[in-house]
Design a protein around this motif. Structure first.
Motif, PDB file in Angstrom:
ATOM      1  N   ILE A  25      -6.137   1.933  -8.222  1.00 16.09           N
ATOM      2  CA  ILE A  25      -5.404   1.703  -7.042  1.00 16.09           C
ATOM      3  C   ILE A  25      -4.585   0.425  -7.243  1.00 16.09           C
ATOM      4  O   ILE A  25      -3.107   0.331  -6.838  1.00 16.09           O
ATOM      5  N   LEU A  59      -6.295   8.900  -4.424  1.00 18.75           N
ATOM      6  CA  LEU A  59      -6.309   7.795  -3.289  1.00 18.75           C
ATOM      7  C   LEU A  59      -7.261   8.189  -2.197  1.00 18.75           C
ATOM      8  O   LEU A  59      -7.284   9.534  -1.897  1.00 18.75           O
ATOM      9  N   TRP A 119       2.079   2.832  -4.001  1.00 19.68           N
ATOM     10  CA  TRP A 119       1.189   3.284  -5.029  1.00 19.68           C
ATOM     11  C   TRP A 119       1.940   4.404  -5.867  1.00 19.68           C
ATOM     12  O   TRP A 119       2.425   5.447  -5.180  1.00 19.68           O
ATOM     13  N   LYS A 167       0.812  -1.206  -0.142  1.00 20.01           N
ATOM     14  CA  LYS A 167       0.096  -0.055  -0.109  1.00 20.01           C
ATOM     15  C   LYS A 167       0.858   1.278  -0.101  1.00 20.01           C
ATOM     16  O   LYS A 167       0.360   2.485  -0.322  1.00 20.01           O
TER      17      LYS A 167
END
Length: 308
Positions: free
Chosen positions: A246, A191, A167, A164
């Motif tokens: 994402i 995001l 990105w 995570k």
């Protein structure tokens, strides 16, 4: 045949390790708890028993199996063979989820790996490059990152990096160009605040590192994250443009670092949704399916249309 699947909670299988190998899975998971100089395997404290140890379920069987795959006889002196006879170069990923104190558990895991290490069965980083061997050990959970990187010339326990945090903006944003965004929230491909904060701060399984730049092939193997918490719910069986951005942005960042992408906590029901998500993730470049149904992954059931 080796299959890009990870046996989630492998220790729950009827025969841990071997059920996964039977279906060709190239990754297995062991949750380890360190008590009284022993490593016990189980999902929680209530499931621990004296005879279910890291050594008895994983280390000893792997040593025995690899010894049989690399025999020394009057006819041959076999070396370098992994657990799969038809694909001897394929490494098996042993994901070790540290459930107890990082330092003590790390030292105990490293000590128990010695029987694999001394025979040359462990993948390792030699100070300049990664040398792939029969078993690649990856630490997750409470694995202390600072201990993984403490040796600057040799490492055979790699880190499960925080996907995570990686990105990056996709080259062509689906959400920004799609006026029918469905269930997406916010504007364009931006995001959620929680994910953007993680991308900026680089926080993952542990908090003893400062930047996503700390992760590359010298320190890490997997880049993993929870699908449910970073991608969110999948409404009406379809990922939104924003969710696809994402996924693509996270995979892009992991690939640039040379890491293998793994999403856990993916939908498991209905089967048609599970298969759809598996198909999308593999198509977009994920390297490992995190699975409970080994047979479905092995026979590539996810590539077929399923009606529930």
């Amino acid at each position: 045949m080796a299959v890009p699947c990870h046996s989630h909670n492998d220790y729950w299988r009827r025969v841990p390790l071997f059920d996964a190998l039977h279906w060709g899975c190239i990754g297995v998971e062991a949750d380890v708890w360190h008590f009284d100089d022993e490593l016990y395997v189980g999902h929680n404290l209530a499931s621990l028993t004296a005879n279910r140890t890291f050594g008895s379920l994983y280390i000893d069987p792997l040593v025995k199996l690899l010894d049989s795959m690399n025999p020394s006889t009057e006819f041959t002196e076999a070396t370098g063979h992994g657990v799969f006879d038809v694909d001897p170069d394929q490494t098996l990923v042993l994901l070790v989820d540290f459930k107890t104190n990082g330092r003590d558990t790390f030292l105990a895991v490293s000590q128990q790996l010695e029987s694999l290490r001394e025979k040359g069965y462990l993948s390792f980083w030699d100070g300049s490059k990664v040398n792939s061997r029969a078993v690649t050990v990856v630490g997750t959970g409470k694995t202390p990152f600072h201990m993984v990187v403490s040796n600057t010339t040799y490492r055979d326990i790699f880190f499960d990096a925080p996907l995570k945090a990686f990105w990056e903006h996709p080259k062509n944003s689906i959400a920004a160009s799609n006026s029918n965004g469905g269930h997406r929230a916010g504007n364009g491909a931006s995001l959620p605040a929680s994910i953007e904060a993680a991308s900026n701060q680089g926080k993952g399984a542990t908090d003893d590192f400062a930047s996503p730049n700390a992760f590359d092939t010298s320190t890490s193997y997997y880049a993993s994250t929870s699908f449910a918490s970073t991608i969110g719910s999948v409404w009406r069986g379809h990922l939104t443009p924003r969710q696809m951005d994402i996924i693509r942005g996270q995979i892009r960042g992991a690939k640039r670092r040379g890491l293998k992408v793994r999403y856990w906590d993916t939908p498991s029901w209905p089967v048609s949704l599970r298969n759809h998500i598996w198909h999308v993730l593999m198509k977009e470049g994920a390297d490992m399916l995190n699975v409970d149904d080994l047979r479905a992954a092995a026979v590539e059931d996810w590539k077929r249309r399923t009606h529930d």
